[in-house]
Design a protein around this motif. Structure first.
Motif, short mmCIF file in Angstrom:
data_model
loop_
_atom_site.label_atom_id
_atom_site.label_comp_id
_atom_site.label_asym_id
_atom_site.label_seq_id
_atom_site.Cartn_x
_atom_site.Cartn_y
_atom_site.Cartn_z
N LYS A 19 0.49 -1.40 -0.14
CA LYS A 19 -0.04 0.35 0.09
C LYS A 19 0.40 1.26 -0.09
N THR A 20 1.78 1.75 0.01
CA THR A 20 3.18 2.56 0.83
C THR A 20 3.61 2.70 -0.90
N PHE A 21 3.56 1.77 -1.63
CA PHE A 21 4.20 2.18 -3.20
C PHE A 21 3.26 2.77 -4.07
N GLU A 22 2.31 3.48 -3.47
CA GLU A 22 1.70 4.93 -4.03
C GLU A 22 2.49 5.74 -5.44
N GLY A 23 2.05 5.65 -6.21
CA GLY A 23 3.38 6.50 -7.21
C GLY A 23 4.43 7.30 -7.30
N TRP A 24 4.84 5.52 -7.67
CA TRP A 24 5.82 4.58 -6.97
C TRP A 24 6.47 4.75 -9.36
N PRO A 25 7.73 4.52 -9.14
CA PRO A 25 7.60 5.15 -10.47
C PRO A 25 7.75 3.69 -11.50
N PHE A 26 7.93 2.90 -10.98
CA PHE A 26 8.49 1.80 -11.79
C PHE A 26 7.33 0.64 -11.81
N ASP A 27 6.82 0.16 -13.03
CA ASP A 27 5.54 -0.37 -12.81
C ASP A 27 5.90 -1.89 -12.97
N GLU A 28 5.20 -1.72 -14.85
CA GLU A 28 5.24 -3.01 -15.38
C GLU A 28 7.11 -2.90 -16.62
N ASP A 29 6.11 -4.15 -17.18
CA ASP A 29 7.83 -4.75 -17.77
C ASP A 29 9.01 -3.83 -16.76
N CYS A 30 9.28 -4.33 -15.31
CA CYS A 30 10.67 -4.23 -14.28
C CYS A 30 10.33 -5.00 -13.73
N PHE A 42 10.29 -4.15 1.11
CA PHE A 42 10.60 -2.50 1.14
C PHE A 42 9.30 -2.14 1.85
N ILE A 43 9.27 -0.22 1.85
CA ILE A 43 8.25 0.34 1.49
C ILE A 43 8.55 1.04 1.55
N HIS A 44 7.83 2.48 0.72
CA HIS A 44 8.17 3.38 -0.35
C HIS A 44 7.94 4.87 0.72
N THR A 45 9.76 5.26 0.78
CA THR A 45 9.62 6.41 1.23
C THR A 45 10.39 7.29 0.60
N PRO A 46 9.02 8.55 -0.29
CA PRO A 46 9.44 9.42 -1.41
C PRO A 46 9.52 10.55 -1.16
N SER A 47 10.68 11.22 -1.74
CA SER A 47 11.05 13.08 -1.07
C SER A 47 10.54 13.64 -2.14
N GLU A 48 10.66 14.66 -1.78
CA GLU A 48 10.40 16.03 -3.04
C GLU A 48 11.95 15.49 -3.70
N ASN A 49 12.71 15.76 -3.70
CA ASN A 49 13.81 15.24 -4.72
C ASN A 49 13.96 13.86 -5.59
N SER A 50 13.77 12.69 -4.45
CA SER A 50 13.73 11.23 -4.49
C SER A 50 12.57 10.94 -4.26
N PRO A 51 11.98 10.71 -5.68
CA PRO A 51 10.21 9.50 -5.37
C PRO A 51 10.37 8.28 -5.74
N ASP A 52 12.13 7.81 -5.96
CA ASP A 52 12.40 6.24 -5.72
C ASP A 52 13.00 5.77 -4.69
#
Length: 142
Positions: A19-30, A42-52
């Protein structure tokens, strides 16, 4: 510090990490899809400078600069070989209460270590500034 904090415990479960990976830049074909990232702890912990930016909920290792061909399991193991979560041989749901408590004890060690390292860094930075100030005063360069 409560080692049995409900929010903290929730992250042991795949669905909650996913659920934390909303807005994650990599989706299909990777390889580093949200599903594979969550499976690797992993959990997604984006910042303004590092969305990944992603962090292991267990060992607190943060990684950024993901590439589509990066395998989250391999990256996690190579950057944090002492992480007990990535080394688990069974699903969280299959752990005994004793195994879970042992795992939680190891997690607390990671949390304490990170906290201590952050405080040491802050202290060293403050000491450096104070030293520079003392030298300025002693040499009359105010």
């Amino acid at each position: 510090m409560d080692p049995y904090n409900e929010e903290d415990i929730k992250m042991y479960f795949f669905e909650n990490r996913l659920k934390t990976f909303e807005g994650w830049p990599f989706d299909e074909d990777c390889k580093c899809t949200p599903e594979n990232m969550a499976k690797a702890g992993f959990i997604h912990t984006p910042s303004e400078n590092s969305p990944d930016t992603a962090m292991c909920f267990f060992c607190l290792k943060e990684l950024e600069g993901w590439e589509p061909e990066d395998d989250p399991q391999k990256e996690h193991k190579s950057h944090s070989p002492s992480c007990h979560f990535i080394a688990l041989k069974k699903k969280v749901e299959e752990l005994t209460v004793e195994e879970f408590f042992k795992l939680q004890k190891e997690k607390q060690k990671f949390i304490l270590n990170k906290s201590c390292n952050e405080n040491i860094t802050k202290f060293e930075e403050a000491a450096k500034l104070k030293r520079a100030d003392i030298i300025k005063r002693a040499t009359g360069e105010e």
